[in-house]
Every structure is written in structure tokens, then in C-alpha cells.
Motif scaffolding. Sequence first.
Motif, mmCIF file in Angstrom:
data_model
loop_
_atom_site.group_PDB
_atom_site.id
_atom_site.type_symbol
_atom_site.label_atom_id
_atom_site.label_comp_id
_atom_site.label_asym_id
_atom_site.label_seq_id
_atom_site.Cartn_x
_atom_site.Cartn_y
_atom_site.Cartn_z
ATOM 1 N N PRO A 280 12.087 99.002 -6.387
ATOM 2 C CA PRO A 280 11.381 99.415 -5.173
ATOM 3 C C PRO A 280 11.857 100.759 -4.625
ATOM 4 C CG PRO A 280 13.001 97.730 -4.658
ATOM 5 C CD PRO A 280 13.004 97.883 -6.163
ATOM 6 N N GLN A 281 13.137 101.114 -4.805
ATOM 7 C CA GLN A 281 13.811 102.247 -4.163
ATOM 8 C C GLN A 281 13.954 102.022 -2.655
ATOM 9 O OE1 GLN A 281 14.718 103.086 -6.765
ATOM 10 N NE2 GLN A 281 13.618 104.622 -7.923
ATOM 11 N N THR A 282 12.865 101.651 -2.006
ATOM 12 C CA THR A 282 12.884 101.275 -0.590
ATOM 13 C C THR A 282 11.736 100.310 -0.357
ATOM 14 O OG1 THR A 282 12.655 102.081 1.695
ATOM 15 C CG2 THR A 282 11.446 103.266 0.004
ATOM 16 N N MET A 283 11.856 99.497 0.674
ATOM 17 C CA MET A 283 10.755 98.598 1.028
ATOM 18 C C MET A 283 10.042 99.075 2.294
ATOM 19 S SD MET A 283 10.582 96.349 -1.374
ATOM 20 C CE MET A 283 9.909 94.753 -0.908
ATOM 21 N N LYS A 284 10.275 100.318 2.652
ATOM 22 C CA LYS A 284 9.593 100.915 3.798
ATOM 23 C C LYS A 284 8.399 101.715 3.280
ATOM 24 C CE LYS A 284 10.346 103.873 7.853
ATOM 25 N NZ LYS A 284 11.297 104.734 8.578
ATOM 26 N N ASP A 285 7.199 101.285 3.612
ATOM 27 C CA ASP A 285 5.993 101.886 3.040
ATOM 28 C C ASP A 285 5.836 103.365 3.384
ATOM 29 O OD1 ASP A 285 5.161 99.589 1.724
ATOM 30 O OD2 ASP A 285 4.090 98.817 3.474
ATOM 31 N N THR A 287 8.141 105.567 3.700
ATOM 32 C CA THR A 287 9.012 106.349 2.834
ATOM 33 C C THR A 287 8.438 106.420 1.427
ATOM 34 O OG1 THR A 287 10.911 105.598 4.119
ATOM 35 C CG2 THR A 287 11.372 106.650 2.016
ATOM 36 N N LEU A 288 7.879 105.311 0.937
ATOM 37 C CA LEU A 288 7.267 105.305 -0.399
ATOM 38 C C LEU A 288 6.174 106.372 -0.496
ATOM 39 C CD1 LEU A 288 7.010 101.452 -1.042
ATOM 40 C CD2 LEU A 288 8.473 103.079 -2.262
ATOM 41 N N THR A 289 5.377 106.488 0.559
ATOM 42 C CA THR A 289 4.338 107.528 0.584
ATOM 43 C C THR A 289 4.961 108.916 0.590
ATOM 44 O OG1 THR A 289 2.821 106.077 1.774
ATOM 45 C CG2 THR A 289 2.371 108.442 1.879
ATOM 46 N N LEU A 290 6.012 109.088 1.388
ATOM 47 C CA LEU A 290 6.672 110.385 1.518
ATOM 48 C C LEU A 290 7.241 110.873 0.191
ATOM 49 C CD1 LEU A 290 7.798 112.664 3.373
ATOM 50 C CD2 LEU A 290 9.819 111.233 3.689
ATOM 51 N N ILE A 291 7.826 109.966 -0.595
ATOM 52 C CA ILE A 291 8.473 110.388 -1.840
ATOM 53 C C ILE A 291 7.494 110.482 -3.011
ATOM 54 C CG2 ILE A 291 10.699 109.488 -1.115
ATOM 55 C CD1 ILE A 291 10.305 107.097 -2.936
ATOM 56 N N GLY A 292 6.232 110.156 -2.778
ATOM 57 C CA GLY A 292 5.226 110.345 -3.823
ATOM 58 C C GLY A 292 4.933 109.126 -4.661
ATOM 59 N N ARG A 293 5.363 107.955 -4.198
ATOM 60 C CA ARG A 293 5.052 106.723 -4.924
ATOM 61 C C ARG A 293 3.655 106.244 -4.544
ATOM 62 N NH1 ARG A 293 9.276 103.268 -7.880
ATOM 63 N NH2 ARG A 293 10.682 104.946 -8.463
ATOM 64 N N LYS A 294 2.950 105.680 -5.520
ATOM 65 C CA LYS A 294 1.572 105.246 -5.296
ATOM 66 C C LYS A 294 1.476 103.721 -5.228
ATOM 67 C CE LYS A 294 0.328 109.536 -5.510
ATOM 68 N NZ LYS A 294 0.019 110.270 -4.263
ATOM 69 N N HIS A 295 2.508 103.096 -4.664
ATOM 70 C CA HIS A 295 2.489 101.651 -4.493
ATOM 71 C C HIS A 295 3.095 101.314 -3.143
ATOM 72 C CE1 HIS A 295 6.857 101.134 -5.062
ATOM 73 N NE2 HIS A 295 6.771 102.074 -5.984
ATOM 74 N N THR A 296 2.944 100.072 -2.728
ATOM 75 C CA THR A 296 3.497 99.605 -1.459
ATOM 76 C C THR A 296 4.618 98.603 -1.720
ATOM 77 O OG1 THR A 296 2.001 97.720 -1.288
ATOM 78 C CG2 THR A 296 1.207 99.840 -0.423
ATOM 79 N N SER A 297 5.288 98.216 -0.649
ATOM 80 C CA SER A 297 6.338 97.206 -0.791
ATOM 81 C C SER A 297 5.753 95.860 -1.213
ATOM 82 C CB SER A 297 7.109 97.075 0.528
ATOM 83 O OG SER A 297 6.238 96.746 1.592
ATOM 84 N N ASP A 298 4.537 95.575 -0.777
ATOM 85 C CA ASP A 298 3.890 94.327 -1.204
ATOM 86 C C ASP A 298 3.612 94.344 -2.712
ATOM 87 O OD1 ASP A 298 3.947 93.231 1.320
ATOM 88 O OD2 ASP A 298 1.895 93.830 1.826
ATOM 89 N N ASP A 299 3.327 95.530 -3.260
ATOM 90 C CA ASP A 299 3.134 95.646 -4.708
ATOM 91 C C ASP A 299 4.433 95.319 -5.455
ATOM 92 O OD1 ASP A 299 0.477 96.440 -4.454
ATOM 93 O OD2 ASP A 299 1.029 98.565 -4.284
ATOM 94 N N VAL A 300 5.567 95.719 -4.875
ATOM 95 C CA VAL A 300 6.869 95.392 -5.478
ATOM 96 C C VAL A 300 7.038 93.883 -5.563
ATOM 97 C CG1 VAL A 300 9.367 95.518 -5.182
ATOM 98 C CG2 VAL A 300 7.963 97.521 -4.658
#
Length: 495
Positions: A280-285, A287-300
Motif C-alpha cells: 500500500p505504501q500508505t492507506m491515506k487516499d 497521499t496515494l493520489t499525490l504520489i501518482g498511484r492509480k489505486h485507493t486504500s480500498d483497492d489494497v
Amino acid sequence: MIDIYCNNNAFEYDIRALTMAFFPHDNIDYHIAYKPCDTGIGIMLSEKDIQINVSDVHESFHFEHVAERGPYRDELKRSLYRALSAYTKRKLPWGTLTGVRPCKIPMNIMLSGNDKDTAVEYIKNAYYCSDDKAGFCTDIAEREIGVLKKAGFGDGYSIYIGIPFCPTVCNYCSFSSLSLRGTENADELMRMYIEALRKECEYAGGIYVDRQLTSIYIGGGTPTALSERYLSELMDMIRNNFNTDSALEFCVEAGRPDSIDKKKLEILKNAGVDRISVNPQTMKDETLTLIGRKHTSDDVIRAFYMARESGFDNINMDLIAGLSGETVDDFDYTLERIGKLLPESFTVHSLVVKRASEYRKLREESGIVHKDDVVSAMLNKAMKYAKERDYNPYYMYRQKSKAGLSEGYVHENVGYALCGRESVYNVMIMEEKQTIIALGAGAQSKYVKPYDPHAAGRTELVRNSNVKNVYEYINRVDEMIERKKRWLDEQTVSQ
């Protein structure tokens, strides 16, 4: 700017690294000259003497007999540490240790027949380590020794295969991985890469036919970014060329939740993969958007349970401490959410922002940094969290360069695992006690000379690297194979 004036550059790396540890926010300028100075660091080195001046602080050491390079370097670092510590009125938790793998020191001491307390005292006295850090890395070394002995590390070898593709590239990443999203003719590129890799696998399969294969690790990038077809072909080529059934561990970095589906998990499971990572790297959605990930914590969470349903009972999760904008409470929230999933292991990385990353540019433009005590608090949270839930730290390495979102201090990355769920490969790659044949773009093989577990001293290690660029690797795979042949022949002759 910190100016260092030294009469030679024989120990420039060590001097720079230790100075940077005391002055993490400053650029270091190294001058091959000597002059006692009021504002800089003056170092005079001769065959038998060391003299160091830091402003009005003076340190000197005299050798009665000409010292070997190792003892001379260690005394130089101790002398420089004392001078810098007196000048800055600070002590460093890791003392004079600036290397990536501090656990090697207590490990070699204990493998030589000494007890744990002897190792701790040696690290404290020889390297000025704090009680906490000396005990911490010795505890980890003790667990690593257990893993190494169980794996029969002196008799076997391991395989690493790099898959340099990701669904998208995170903006803090500086690896040479390619984003498949947006890459023209991505399917054809995967085909060519797998065909080149097949050649290298077929060669590597014949290297150690009479030795035990200890572990296989498929990393990246994100190996599961491959299409189902090419992931299946990769698994087939591995099983066709290596005795995977005898390996103690077969691990694949599934990594990104947006690269995992039931069919891919089935391909991995049917191939004998027994350990995967869902990171996950983080479970804060946000932050996931900020770092360029195209998934959410729920996807993890969905990917994790999908892996469980597919029969995987050894799952690791990677977290990052120090992501931009995150607080200690945010990191605690991530720990609590992954805790409900009950992974067998998790690894906490402290973020390093390399010059080549997009994240570095964004950070410099925004001016947002994390204070060092915030990152340290996150790492301490992880340590406490692990202890409360019976996870033990089993491998650790320190960052090689300045930590990106702290104010420059070097932190450690730590792997935690439930008892018996430690990754064999992670210990092998960290402590460098076994030969690892690495295949694929950017992969680095490590040849370890036959190891005597009762002998003291450093393991003798020789490296061989493949080209990093994916297209170069595809076009030059025959050359990579020939380079490996020559490299291994040289090691055989030198024994």
C-alpha cells in the motif's frame, strides 16, 4: 557549505559520509590540500599519524606500528567523530557507522563464536553506537543468523529476476522502471523483454546444477504489471530452468494492487510461488493520489483478500514513512488498517527522494519537508506497533544518501515478520552471505567466495551488473550472458 581540507583523498568517501551525518543540510566541498582553518575541517594524514582540526577542536592519533588500511580508517573515523561531536555538541545514534549494512558487524562477531553481549559491547566501543542502536542491530543479526543457518546458506545459491515495468511510475521513484500506461506498443515491448530474459534464464539454469537453489525472488518494477500471457510465460521459463520445488522460498513482488487480479494470482500459485507482496505504501487516499498511484486504500484491501482467497498464506506489505504532507497520526492510521489484514510481514521504508525523481522537483517547488523528528516518530510507532503484535525486526538496512523528506538525516528501513515468516531472500541480499545470480535489466549479481561460518572477517564479494535500460538489455542480452560467463569463470579460477 562545509569545507574539508585534507592532504589526500584516500579516505574521502568515509570523511564525507561522516561529516554529512553531522551536517545533513549542508553541501560538502572536499579540497585536496591542508590548512588549519577557523571555519572548515582540516585533516592531515600520514603513515603513522592522524591530525584533525575543527575550528578550535583538535584531535590526533599516533600509530606505534604502521596500521593496515582497515584499522587506520576506523581510527580516522573515530578521531573525526570525536572532533565533530565536540564541535557540534551532538552524538549520532549510529556513531561512526555510515554504511548501509550495520548488521554485518555483529553477525560476523557471533558467527565467529562470540556471544550477543560481546557483539553489543564491540559495536558500542569500536563505532560509538548508542545502546539502543547497538542492541537493535545485534538482535536483528541474531535472527538473521537463524534464517541463514536454516537455509544452509553456505551450500546454495539464490536467483533474482527483475521485471522493469509498472502500471504507472510513482513520482518519488528513480528506478529505471517503465510505465506501461502510455508506453507505445507496450505488449510488444513485454514480448521482447520476456524473450531476452528467456535467453538469460536458459543460460543461468545450467550454472549451478549441483547446488541447492535456496530462494527465488521476482522483483521490479512490478512483476504483476506483465499481462497474464507474459506472466505465465515468465513462470514457465523459471520452472523449466530451475528446480523451484527444492527452493525454500519463491517470492514475487505483486506490489501494486492495480496490477493484481484473480487470474494472475492463479498463475503465480500454480507456479509454486509461496510469498507475495501487496504494497500500500500508505492507506491515506489523498497521499496515494499525490504520489501518482492509480489505486485507493480500498483497492489494497480487496487485493489482499483476493490473494488470501487464492491460497497465499505468506503476504508482505510495504509502507513508507515520510511521504509528503503525512503526519504521525496518518502513519498510525496506515498501521492500524494494515493490522486488521494480519499480513505475515511488513516492511517500513523511510523515504529517500532521489535527484532523478519527479517528487524531488515537486518538493523543491513547494518547499515542504518533514522535520527529522516526525520521520523518527513514525519509525518508532512502527517498532512499537510490531512489538505489541508479535512481529520481530528481522532485517534492516540504512539509507545510503540523505533521507528526502526529513531534513537530511539518514534513517533505516526495517522488515518485521511473525516468527518463521521471515523472507529468506531479504536476509540473503542484505547480509551478502550467498551467491545471487541476478537476471534482467539492471540486475546485479553477487558472487560470494566459499564462506566459512567459523571464520571472522568480511565476506569476499564480487559483483556483476546488467545494463539498466530496458531497450539496451533487449538488444544486448547476448553480451550480458557472455559477461556473466567471463565473470563466473574468473571467480572459479581465483578460488
